[in-house]
Design an enzyme around this catalytic site. Structure first.
Site, PDB file in Angstrom:
ATOM      1  N   CYS A 119       0.843  -1.198   0.000  1.00  0.00           N
ATOM      2  CA  CYS A 119       0.000   0.000   0.000  1.00  0.00           C
ATOM      3  C   CYS A 119       0.881   1.253   0.000  1.00  0.00           C
ATOM      4  O   CYS A 119       1.447   1.583  -1.032  1.00  0.00           O
ATOM      5  CB  CYS A 119      -0.973  -0.036   1.167  1.00  0.00           C
TER       6      CYS A 119
ATOM      7  N   HIS B 248      -3.542  -5.034   0.513  1.00  0.00           N
ATOM      8  CA  HIS B 248      -2.971  -5.550   1.771  1.00  0.00           C
ATOM      9  C   HIS B 248      -3.003  -7.083   1.795  1.00  0.00           C
ATOM     10  O   HIS B 248      -3.962  -7.671   2.296  1.00  0.00           O
ATOM     11  CB  HIS B 248      -3.763  -5.010   2.963  1.00  0.00           C
TER      12      HIS B 248
ATOM     13  N   GLU C 232      -1.426  -9.066   3.637  1.00  0.00           N
ATOM     14  CA  GLU C 232      -1.223  -9.646   4.965  1.00  0.00           C
ATOM     15  C   GLU C 232      -2.512 -10.137   5.624  1.00  0.00           C
ATOM     16  O   GLU C 232      -2.459 -10.980   6.515  1.00  0.00           O
ATOM     17  CB  GLU C 232      -0.498  -8.648   5.879  1.00  0.00           C
TER      18      GLU C 232
HETATM   19  N1  GLN Z   1      -1.904   6.777   2.849  1.00  0.00           N
HETATM   20  C1  GLN Z   1      -1.996   6.026   1.640  1.00  0.00           C
HETATM   21  C2  GLN Z   1      -3.368   6.177   1.000  1.00  0.00           C
HETATM   22  O1  GLN Z   1      -4.308   6.593   1.619  1.00  0.00           O
HETATM   23  C3  GLN Z   1      -1.688   4.569   1.884  1.00  0.00           C
HETATM   24  C4  GLN Z   1      -2.700   3.880   2.713  1.00  0.00           C
HETATM   25  C5  GLN Z   1      -2.211   2.568   3.274  1.00  0.00           C
HETATM   26  O2  GLN Z   1      -1.023   2.303   3.291  1.00  0.00           O
HETATM   27  N2  GLN Z   1      -3.118   1.765   3.791  1.00  0.00           N
HETATM   28  O3  GLN Z   1      -3.534   5.855  -0.155  1.00  0.00           O
END
Ligand code: GLN
Length: 534
Positions: free
Chosen positions: A380, A506, A508
């Site tokens: 992410c 994600h 994970e």
């Molecule tokens: N802050 C970034 C976004 O909002 C990444 C978010 C995250 O890592 N979950 O896109």
């Protein structure tokens, strides 16, 4: 449906979530389907708006619910269905009751904690989403004695009468401290906590005693006498090095049989074979080990990265190696020292995150991995970081950035998703939950999944800016996965690198001990290869 309610006594952090999950493991092994659910007494509607310092990781489900990290344990230990229905808070309960009141549903009545709030809690407890489980395992957050959990305890007290006594049991997880100077395990805090529970009208059926030393017969007898349970109903929950051993330990202590007898279901003396295998591999002597750096901003707070840590444990199982996680505070990775901090590292992971703090340190780490052929895994924010690094240092787009960190950047390679632009509410408004992603054959990511279409969970507001797509592709970055519907870049790789993968989702959240996530598995594998072939 049968109900097992799990309450906590004496103090927090006793592992109620893992206890609930482990009970689920045992019941599933005996052939029953379970639904594991957490009731959180705080007033936030969900943990999505809370700081990791307050709450640790936010676990995301396929349907896009932002939930408590205990759901991660439920998912790793059981096959429970997982959706918004698995986690409710006082905030949700009150919101629903107040909405009904505003609609006039209460027909002129005074709306009160009992029965209106407790009825809503009971309605929520019975909501098992689309599933049809034999047994619901319901964990009550917080500790008995907290003011805010009282309506929940009152509701579960009533449920024994509503559903019949063969269908409902209460398991109280409590702490039995060992006092070194006295050389003794002490039961008094447990006595107080159970007496508290009984004053609300709940008599625990089973007392699960968390302890660092084995519970002697004498200790069990004492708890039995003071807490009004049989000695056999006091079950030891001893500290263990590996959480995946807990279902086995509980089963050895007879917890499975005890529970099933109480709810009138047959105990089939199930063996938990696949869990034994996991523990055997964990305890096996390993001849390989790798140091993986996690470059984040909550590195003093491991709960913020719970699912990532577990995914590495699973990847270590898959690769039969030890994975040492080296926690690096991204703010400390300065121009003058970052190379020193990273020089003995075999792989670098930049996890998800929000806000500007520590960003430059993460960008340095990504650049170091790129230039030195160190396996890199960006999750992410970690994928966005690798994009910024490439834009600045390879494409020479000076001051390239994400508009999250620099709204005036001349090169917004990561930008607000258009549909996010008019959103002013913070809660539950990100791009959340499961979305499809099509993978390009021949990429590292495809090699890991061996599937052309995958589905993974998301939680973000920003995305790769498609205006830069051509430039990136022409200059060597490979777009390995996209969401076709939204034409959104989901996976970026560096082709001339041993393993450099950034994903907008994600992974994970979906790794399990018996089913390690393919990307974590291959990231660790390439880190081993780099270390031992060097
Ligand atoms: N802050 C970034 C976004 O909002 C990444 C978010 C995250 O890592 N979950 O896109």
């Amino acid at each position: 449906m049968k109900y097992i309610f799990i309450t906590g006594g004496v103090l927090s952090s006793l592992g109620k979530g893992i206890a609930a999950a482990s009970i689920g493991t045992i019941l599933e092994a005996n052939g029953y389907s379970v639904f594991v659910k957490k009731l959180d007494p705080y007033i936030n509607v969900d943990p999505g708006t809370m700081s990791p310092y307050q709450h640790g990781e936010v676990y995301v489900t396929d349907d896009g619910a932002e939930t408590d990290l205990d759901l991660g344990h439920y998912s790793r230990f059981t096959d429970t269905a997982l959706s918004q229905a698995n986690n409710i808070t006082t905030g949700v309960v009150y919101q629903n009751v107040i909405n009904k009141e505003r609609r006039g549903d209460y027909l002129g009545k005074t709306v009160q904690v009992i029965p209106h709030i407790t009825n809503e809690i009971k309605r929520q407890i019975d909501n098992v989403g689309d599933s049809d489980p034999d047994i619901a395992i319901i964990e009550i957050g917080g500790t008995v004695g907290d003011i805010e959990s009282l309506p929940f305890l009152e509701a579960i007290r009533q449920m024994k009468i509503d559903k019949g006594k063969d269908n409902v049991i209460y398991v109280h997880l409590t702490y039995i401290p060992y006092v070194k100077t006295a050389g003794e395990l002490k039961t008094k805090p447990t006595q107080h906590s159970v007496s508290n529970l009984r004053s609300i009208g709940i008599q625990p059926d089973i007392i699960l005693g968390r302890t660092e030393k084995p519970l002697t017969d004498k200790v069990k007898s004492k708890i039995s006498l003071f807490c009004n349970v049989e000695k056999e109903e006091v079950v030891q929950a001893i500290d263990l090095g590996c959480i995946y051993e807990i279902p086995l330990a509980f089963n050895r202590e007879g917890l499975g049989k005890l529970i099933l007898d109480k709810i009138n279901l047959e105990y089939k003396n199930a063996e938990l074979k696949d869990w034994k295998e996991i523990v055997e591999i964990v305890n096996m002597e390993k001849d390989k080990e790798v140091d993986i750096a996690i470059v984040g901003k909550y590195v003093d707070l491991r709960d913020a990265y719970k699912s990532i840590i577990e995914s590495f444990n699973h990847a270590a199982l898959a690769n039969r190696c030890n994975v040492n996680l080296v926690w690096l505070e991204s703010e400390d990775l300065k121009e003058e020292n970052y190379k020193d901090s990273l020089k003995n590292i075999d792989g670098i992971l930049v996890p998800g995150g929000f806000g500007k703090r520590g960003i430059e340190g993460k960008i340095r780490a990504a650049g170091y991995a790129r230039k030195n052929n160190i396996p890199y895994f960006g999750i992410c924010l970690g994928m966005q970081i690798a994009t910024i690094e490439y834009a600045r240092n390879v494409l020479r787009l000076e001051k390239a950035n994400s508009t999250e960190f620099d709204p005036d950047t001349p090169y917004p390679v990561i930008d607000f998703m258009p549909e996010q632009k008019n959103i002013d509410k913070k809660g539950g408004t990100m791009r959340l939950g499961a979305y499809k992603c099509s993978l390009k054959k021949g990429t590292k990511t495809y090699e890991a999944y061996k599937e052309e279409e995958i589905s993974e969970r998301h939680r973000h507001r920003y995305e790769f800016n498609n205006e830069y797509r051509r430039l990136f592709e022409e200059q060597g970055r490979m777009i390995a996965g996209i969401n076709e519907k939204r034409d959104l870049v989901e996976v970026l790789e560096l082709p001339d690198h041993p393993w450099f993968v950034g994903v907008q989702y994600h992974p994970e959240f979906k790794s399990k001990p018996q089913k390690p996530h393919p990307l974590f598995r291959d990231f660790v594998k390439s880190s081993i290869e780099r270390k031992y072939e060097k």
